[in-house]
Scaffold this motif. Structure first.
Motif, mmCIF file in Angstrom:
data_model
loop_
_atom_site.group_PDB
_atom_site.id
_atom_site.type_symbol
_atom_site.label_atom_id
_atom_site.label_comp_id
_atom_site.label_asym_id
_atom_site.label_seq_id
_atom_site.Cartn_x
_atom_site.Cartn_y
_atom_site.Cartn_z
ATOM 1 N N THR A 40 0.765 -1.277 -0.006
ATOM 2 C CA THR A 40 -0.220 -0.096 -0.047
ATOM 3 C C THR A 40 0.706 1.103 -0.067
ATOM 4 O OG1 THR A 40 -0.193 -0.132 2.242
ATOM 5 C CG2 THR A 40 -1.999 -1.089 1.214
ATOM 6 N N GLN A 41 2.091 1.352 0.536
ATOM 7 C CA GLN A 41 2.907 2.394 0.564
ATOM 8 C C GLN A 41 3.730 2.326 -0.661
ATOM 9 O OE1 GLN A 41 3.851 4.503 3.609
ATOM 10 N NE2 GLN A 41 1.666 3.940 3.891
ATOM 11 N N GLY A 42 3.749 1.508 -1.429
ATOM 12 C CA GLY A 42 4.257 1.603 -3.035
ATOM 13 C C GLY A 42 5.874 1.211 -2.739
ATOM 14 N N GLY A 43 6.227 0.530 -1.740
ATOM 15 C CA GLY A 43 7.574 0.150 -1.446
ATOM 16 C C GLY A 43 7.984 -0.793 -2.265
ATOM 17 N N ALA B 36 16.770 2.084 20.570
ATOM 18 C CA ALA B 36 16.648 1.850 18.956
ATOM 19 C C ALA B 36 15.426 2.847 18.639
ATOM 20 C CB ALA B 36 16.556 0.491 18.767
ATOM 21 N N PHE B 37 14.321 2.781 19.649
ATOM 22 C CA PHE B 37 13.136 3.451 19.430
ATOM 23 C C PHE B 37 13.209 5.015 19.193
ATOM 24 C CE2 PHE B 37 9.449 5.584 21.110
ATOM 25 C CZ PHE B 37 8.369 5.260 20.325
ATOM 26 N N VAL B 38 14.207 5.708 20.190
ATOM 27 C CA VAL B 38 14.461 7.114 20.029
ATOM 28 C C VAL B 38 15.246 7.258 18.794
ATOM 29 C CG1 VAL B 38 15.854 8.668 21.203
ATOM 30 C CG2 VAL B 38 14.573 7.221 22.805
ATOM 31 N N GLY B 39 16.019 6.371 18.487
ATOM 32 C CA GLY B 39 17.151 6.576 17.293
ATOM 33 C C GLY B 39 16.343 6.808 15.902
ATOM 34 N N LEU B 40 15.008 5.922 15.862
ATOM 35 C CA LEU B 40 14.225 5.823 15.035
ATOM 36 C C LEU B 40 13.230 6.994 14.974
ATOM 37 C CD1 LEU B 40 13.052 3.214 12.908
ATOM 38 C CD2 LEU B 40 11.166 3.342 14.246
ATOM 39 N N LEU B 41 12.856 7.351 15.838
ATOM 40 C CA LEU B 41 11.777 8.579 15.923
ATOM 41 C C LEU B 41 12.430 9.841 15.698
ATOM 42 C CD1 LEU B 41 8.816 7.739 18.499
ATOM 43 C CD2 LEU B 41 9.021 7.384 16.125
ATOM 44 N N ALA B 42 13.818 9.888 16.420
ATOM 45 C CA ALA B 42 14.690 11.285 16.254
ATOM 46 C C ALA B 42 15.281 11.490 14.460
ATOM 47 C CB ALA B 42 15.536 11.223 17.094
ATOM 48 N N ALA B 43 15.208 10.434 13.885
ATOM 49 C CA ALA B 43 15.371 10.796 12.521
ATOM 50 C C ALA B 43 14.641 11.555 11.742
ATOM 51 C CB ALA B 43 15.588 8.914 11.701
ATOM 52 N N PRO B 44 15.035 12.323 10.706
ATOM 53 C CA PRO B 44 14.211 13.327 9.985
ATOM 54 C C PRO B 44 13.383 12.572 8.836
ATOM 55 C CG PRO B 44 16.690 13.268 9.209
ATOM 56 C CD PRO B 44 16.568 12.480 10.475
ATOM 57 N N VAL B 45 13.565 11.155 8.816
ATOM 58 C CA VAL B 45 12.782 10.531 7.804
ATOM 59 C C VAL B 45 11.412 9.982 8.642
ATOM 60 C CG1 VAL B 45 12.615 8.910 5.744
ATOM 61 C CG2 VAL B 45 14.680 10.443 6.308
ATOM 62 N N ALA B 46 10.080 10.064 8.101
ATOM 63 C CA ALA B 46 9.075 9.389 8.724
ATOM 64 C C ALA B 46 9.011 8.120 8.350
ATOM 65 C CB ALA B 46 8.037 10.161 8.631
ATOM 66 N N VAL B 47 8.736 7.206 9.226
ATOM 67 C CA VAL B 47 8.543 5.797 8.870
ATOM 68 C C VAL B 47 7.128 5.219 9.410
ATOM 69 C CG1 VAL B 47 9.545 3.488 9.472
ATOM 70 C CG2 VAL B 47 11.143 5.186 9.385
ATOM 71 N N HIS B 48 6.687 4.546 8.426
ATOM 72 C CA HIS B 48 5.218 3.997 8.781
ATOM 73 C C HIS B 48 5.156 3.292 10.254
ATOM 74 C CE1 HIS B 48 1.782 1.434 8.611
ATOM 75 N NE2 HIS B 48 1.350 2.080 7.600
ATOM 76 N N PRO B 49 4.067 3.543 11.088
ATOM 77 C CA PRO B 49 4.359 2.987 12.501
ATOM 78 C C PRO B 49 4.576 1.577 12.614
ATOM 79 C CG PRO B 49 2.568 4.371 11.992
ATOM 80 C CD PRO B 49 3.082 4.525 10.697
ATOM 81 N N PHE B 50 3.867 0.685 11.667
ATOM 82 C CA PHE B 50 4.095 -0.858 11.583
ATOM 83 C C PHE B 50 5.571 -1.186 11.191
ATOM 84 C CE2 PHE B 50 3.642 -5.177 10.432
ATOM 85 C CZ PHE B 50 3.282 -5.659 11.333
#
Lengths: 56, 311
Positions: A40-43, B36-50
Motif C-alpha cells: 500500500t505504501q508503494g515500497g 533504538a526507538f529513540v534513534g528511529l523517531l529522532a530521524a528526519p525521515v518518517a517511517v510507517h508505524p508498523f
C-alpha cells in the motif's frame, strides 16, 4: 472420547508448546502486516508490463 | 534412587518457554528497545508505524540473539559467578548446543528481516553489532583486557544508530553521537557499581579494572570517561536531534555527573568505606537517570518538533 490417549509429555510441555505457537502466530501476523504496508505504501516496485511498442 | 525419582528430577529441570526467553537477556533488551526507538523517531525521515514497530522488534531480537550466543560461549564462567549461576545453561535447563542454535537462528532471522523491512544499511549495522558483541567482545577481549567494559559498552551503544539507519538508510553525525552517548556512559556507570559491589569476576578469571589496576586507578578512569562523555553529550545538542529540552537536560545532568565523578576521584578507600560508599552509590543511581533522561529528551524534542511547537 478422544481417539488418542493424552500422553503425560504433552501435559508437561504444554507451556513450551503454547509459547512456540504464539511466537509462530506473531511471525505470521508480522509478515502479513509488512506485506500489506509495503504494497500500500508503494515500497514494492513491480516490473512494468511490456507494451506492444516494446515488441513484446 | 529409583528410576521414577530419577525421571521426576529430570522433568523438574526441563526447560520451559521462559528459560529459552531468558537466554535473550530481557533486561538488556529493554535498553536496546528504548534507544533504538529513540534513534528511529529522532530521524528526519518518517517511517510507517508498523514498519517502525517491526524495525525495533528485529533490533531487539538481534540483541537478544547476541545475548544467547554470549551465554553459549560464557557458560563456563557463568557457572562460577553468583550473579550468573542461575542463568539457563549453568542451571542445567538449556544445553549449550540449544543456546547456540537459538542464537544463530535468531541472529540470521533478525538481520534478514530488518533488511527486508527497512534497508540493508540498518541490517548491516545489526549484523556488525552481533559480530562485535559475540566475537570481538565475548570470545576475544572480555577475558583478555580490563578495558572489557569499554568494549562491551560499544556493542550496547549501536541500537540508536541502527534505529536511525532503519529510517534514513545512512549514518550521520547525530547517530554517531547517540552511539557515543551510551558508549562513553557505560564505563563510569559500571565501574561505579564495581567500587561498591564486590564482584566475583576473580573466580571466573575475568580481568576487572578494580582488581588489575586497583581502585585508585578505577576512580581516575571514571573521571576521564565522564569528562569525555560530557563533551559528546553536550555536542549532541547541536546536531539534528538536539533541541531546547535536550540542551537543558544535557547541561544540568552533565554538570551533576561531573561533580559526582570529581568527588569519586578525590576520595580514597578509607573515606568511601567510612560512609558505606555513599558518593559511589549516588553516582550510580544518577547514571541510570542520566541515560534515560538524555534519550527521553531527544524523544521529547523530536515530538515537539513534529508537532511544530518550535515553529
Amino acid at each position: 472420547m478422544s481417539l488418542s490417549k493424552q500422553h503425560e509429555l504433552h501435559k508437561r510441555r504444554q507451556g513450551r508448546n503454547t509459547g512456540v505457537g504464539l511466537v509462530l502466530a506473531a511471525f505470521v501476523v508480522i509478515i502479513l502486516g509488512l506485506t500489506y504496508v509495503k504494497i500500500t505504501q508503494g515500497g514494492l516496485q513491480m516490473q512494468p508490463e511490456r507494451g506492444v511498442s516494446d515488441g513484446g | 534412587m529409583s528410576d521414577a525419582s530419577l525421571h521426576s528430577d529430570a522433568y523438574e529441570n526441563e526447560a520451559q518457554f521462559g528459560d529459552y526467553f531468558a537466554l535473550l537477556k530481557p533486561r538488556v533488551m529493554t535498553l536496546v528497545v528504548f534507544t533504538a526507538f529513540v534513534g528511529l523517531l529522532a530521524a528526519p525521515v518518517a517511517v510507517h508505524p508498523f514498519v517502525g514497530f517491526c524495525a525495533v522488534l528485529f533490533i531487539a531480537v538481534g540483541g537478544g540473539a547476541s545475548g544467547a550466543l554470549n551465554m553459549w560461549y560464557d557458560s563456563d564462567i557463568d557457572a562460577v559467578m553468583k550473579r550468573t549461576a542461575r542463568r539457563p545453561i549453568p542451571a542445567g535447563k538449556v544445553t549449550r548446543d540449544e543456546a547456540l542454535a537459538i542464537g544463530l537462528t535468531l541472529s540470521t532471522f533478525a538481520v534478514v528481516f530488518l533488511g527486508l523491512a527497512t534497508n540493508w544499511v540498518a541490517a548491516g549495522l545489526l549484523a556488525f553489532t552481533i559480530f562485535f558483541y559475540v566475537v570481538i567482545y565475548t570470545m576475544w577481549l572480555k577475558r583478555l583486557t580490563p578495558q572489557n567494559i569499554v568494549i562491551g559498552g560499544a556493542a550496547g551503544a549501536f541500537p540508536p544508530m541502527i534505529g536511525w539507519a532503519a529510517a534514513t538508510g545512512d549514518i550521520s553525525t547525530a547517530s554517531v553521537l547517540m552511539f557515543c552517548l551510551t558508549f562513553l556512559w557505560t564505563p563510569p556507570h559500571f565501574w561505579a557499581l564495581a567500587l561498591f559491589v564486590r564482584m566475583d569476576y576473580d573466580n571466573a578469571t575475568v580481568p576487572m579494572l578494580t582488581v588489575t589496576h586497583g581502585r585508585r586507578a578505577t576512580r581516575r578512569h571514571i573521571l576521564v570517561y565522564t569528562v569525555l562523555l560530557a563533551a559528546f553529550a553536550i555536542g549532541l545538542a547541536f546536531t539534528q536531534v538536539g533541541g531546547p529540552i535536550y540542551l537543558v537536560t544535557a547541561l544540568v545532568l552533565n554538570a551533576l555527573f561531573l561533580k559526582g565523578a570529581v568527588q569519586i576521584a578525590r576520595r580514597d578507600e578509607d573515606t568511601a568505606e567510612a560512609d558505606s560508599y555513599k558518593a559511589e552509590r549516588s553516582f550510580f543511581k544518577l547514571s541510570l537517570l542520566y541515560l534515560f533522561a538524555h534519550f527521553g529528551a531527544i524523544l521529547v524534542d523530536a515530538g515537539l518538533d513534529r508537532a511544530g511547537v518550535w515553529g
